[in-house]
Design an enzyme around this catalytic site. Structure first.
Site, mmCIF file in Angstrom:
data_model
loop_
_atom_site.group_PDB
_atom_site.id
_atom_site.type_symbol
_atom_site.label_atom_id
_atom_site.label_comp_id
_atom_site.label_asym_id
_atom_site.label_seq_id
_atom_site.Cartn_x
_atom_site.Cartn_y
_atom_site.Cartn_z
ATOM 1 N N GLN A 132 0.730 -1.332 0.223
ATOM 2 C CA GLN A 132 0.027 0.004 -0.003
ATOM 3 C C GLN A 132 0.820 1.298 0.058
ATOM 4 O OE1 GLN A 132 -3.130 -0.235 2.945
ATOM 5 N NE2 GLN A 132 -4.297 -1.332 1.280
ATOM 6 N N MET A 496 -26.194 14.075 -20.891
ATOM 7 C CA MET A 496 -25.384 15.076 -21.580
ATOM 8 C C MET A 496 -24.571 14.239 -22.802
ATOM 9 S SD MET A 496 -24.970 17.949 -22.257
ATOM 10 C CE MET A 496 -25.112 19.103 -20.619
#
Length: 600
Positions: A132, A496
């Protein structure tokens, strides 16, 4: 006012010999408390776990556990946009930190004061591709005002105080503080307030007097001036000063997408929103002006259209706290670097002195603009397929809620209709993702706005596409008693994009159908989904049901409300300026359009 660490410190500095000893993690929490932070949004993980352990002992911090780090970032943005205070988001290292990147980029584009605090792997493991690990400082460097990497616990108070100073002053924006796990675990004396200097960071707030005088003279000599108001006026809390100056000059005003509410829609000098989906009077006023006074605006492409063809006969006065914006897109005959709130006061005084109380006659200019208002009022064509008109729904949400509400939009058609058909009378009542255009913004940003403004009704006006990106934050709202109201404008498509496909791609609807609405499989069924999250869930498919549903939502304050408004997929946003052409080609409606030849 935005947090100011130089005045927020409640006690004189302690010396290290008398300072309390605490872990770096505890110093994170204590620093936030001393900076006056009340609410933070975050999600724990291994590299930030020491700070979360310290949060258990926090005296005044309210931590809200989100379901995704992007939600924490947008919630902090909504909080900041609604209150004017710095928003705070916390995440762990690696994917936790990278999940914040979209919200950080969004805040950077829209000048939102945000401090993101991330955990980092042990300093001894950095650069080894540890579990990580991500170089979040490097990743965010282009999208923050500054990024700090803290490896020493003693540096934590100073880094956080500096972050708040940078985020909240000058042009607001996001700042990242990345803290290694060993720095969080180490014990050091906690010295507050920390002493620091920020070499090279000296925001200019007071404008040069000669520039103010030159601007006043240029406006006084103009015949067709326009005040072009951007989101910087809202960030600077300059709405009152804007109104004073506007009424002094008598000039027409346009407010951009980010500036809706900076000037009352009901005011007779207001022409509405300019740009790609702006009102015809606002668009053409800028195009025909001889002087444009840009106030906290950046001449972005959605306002200017093709920049080389924008306002060809206008001289420009450009006021901005960020000198990098002046001249970036459009040359300014009178550049003014300064805080727009202070500049407007000085400009008003200078203008009154220049005109000696004899205000120029703009009668001919106003006659032309009033003619445009009469000829091209904002409106819409009701759908012919028997489904609901989204414009009517959004207009009724605004009317029934009133000007004291907060309206937070996602991105797309519903965003434009919300900017067009809700009447904004005060600043901070309209929150949206303007520069980045981030789908998924609405629900978590509305959540943050409601935390910051608990006594106001807060609407998330969202599309069915946007809603599916961050609707997990409904769980956060239910469990933390954050009763937002969500209006899903459900046209069963990426609206859109579908509009562009209709206009520019001969109706070839490639991968824009979402199957959430009318006459589809309804996957997901938004009513069932909202009910599963513990919300009040309503579906509206008939016009006579609209007002009752909105009223019920406004009356319900013990849990979030989600309304699935099933609307026509054929509804389009008008007016519209196609990308790549002059704003002079603004189209009032589709039947008034020439053949479109260029893509958006």
């Amino acid at each position: 006012m935005p947090a100011d660490p130089t005045t927020a410190f409640p006690r004189p500095p302690a010396t290290s010999s008398h300072a309390p000893v605490m872990t770096g993690a505890a110093a994170v929490v204590r620093s936030l408390e001393l900076l006056g932070v009340d609410d933070v949004f975050g999600l724990p993980g291994g590299a930030i776990l020491p700070a979360y352990d310290a949060l258990m002992s926090a005296e005044s911090l309210n931590h809200i556990l989100v379901r995704h780090e992007q939600g924490a970032g947008h919630a902090a943005e909504g909080y900041a946009s609604a209150t004017g205070r710095v928003g705070v988001a916390i995440a762990t290292s690696g994917p936790g930190a990278t999940n914040l990147v979209t919200a950080i980029a969004d805040a950077y584009m829209d000048s939102v004061p945000l401090v993101a605090i991330t955990g980092q792997v042990f300093s001894t493991l950095m650069g080894t591709d540890a579990f990580q690990e991500a170089d979040i400082v490097g990743i965010t460097m282009p999208i923050t005002k500054h990024s700090f990497l803290v490896k020493d616990a003693a540096d934590i108070p100073r880094a956080i105080a500096q972050a708040f100073e940078i985020a909240s002053t000058g042009r607001p924006g996001p700042v990242l503080v990345d803290i290694t796990k060993d720095a969080q675990q180490a014990e050091v004396p906690f010295v507050w307030p920390p002493k620091f200097d920020l070499p090279g960071y000296r925001p200019v707030t007071k404008a040069h007097g000669k520039q103010i005088q030159a601007a006043a003279a240029m406006i006084a000599e103009s015949a067709k001036p326009v005040l072009y108001v951007g989101g910087g006026v809202i960030r600077a809390r300059a709405s009152a000063q804007l109104r004073t100056f506007a009424e002094t000059t008598g000039a027409p005003i346009v407010t951009t997408l980010m500036a809706r509410g900076a000037f009352p829609d009901s005011h007779e000098q207001h022409l509405g929103m300019p740009g790609m989906h702006g009102t015809v009077p606002a668009v053409l006023a800028l195009q025909e002006a001889d002087v444009i006074v840009a106030l906290g605006a950046r001449f972005d492409d959605r306002v200017t259209g093709k920049a080389a063809l924008f306002a060809p006969n206008a001289k420009v006065v450009h006021v901005d706290v960020d000198p990098a914006e002046i001249g970036k897109i459009r040359h300014a005959e009178v550049p003014i670097v300064g805080d727009v709130k202070d500049v407007l006061v000085d400009l008003d005084t200078a203008y009154r002195s220049t005109t000696a109380g004899d205000r120029p006659d703009f009668a001919g200019w106003w006659q032309y603009l009033r003619g445009l208002q009469d000829q091209y009022p904002l409106g819409y064509t009701p759908p012919t397929d028997g489904l609901l008109a989204p414009q009517h729904i959004i207009q009724r949400i605004g009317e029934l809620t009133g000007p004291e509400g907060v309206f937070v939009a996602g991105v797309g058609q519903h965003q434009m209709w919300s900017a067009q058909f809700i009447r904004y009378e005060r600043p901070n009542s309209w929150i949206n993702s303007g520069g980045a255009g981030t789908m998924g913004f609405s629900v978590p940003a509305a959540m943050g706005a409601k935390v910051g403004e608990p006594d106001r009704p807060v609407w998330a006006i969202d599309g069915d596409g946007c809603f599916q990106m961050t609707n997990q934050e409904l769980a956060t709202c239910v469990l933390n008693n954050i009763p937002i109201k969500v209006a899903i404008i459900n046209n069963s498509s990426l609206g859109m994009v579908r509009q562009w496909q209709t206009l520019f791609y001969d109706g070839r609807y490639s991968h824009t159908d979402l199957n959430t609405g009318h006459d589809t499989r309804r996957i997901p069924d938004f009513v069932k989904l909202a009910d599963a999250y513990g919300c009040l869930a309503i579906r509206v498919e008939k016009e006579e049901e609209i007002d009752d549903a909105i009223r019920l939502a406004l009356e319900t304050n013990d849990r979030p409300v989600v309304i699935d408004f099933v609307v026509s997929s054929d509804a389009m946003v008008w007016p519209m300026v196609p990308q790549g052409v002059s704003n002079s080609y603004v189209q009032y409606a589709r039947e008034h359009s020439p053949a479109f030849g260029e893509e958006i």
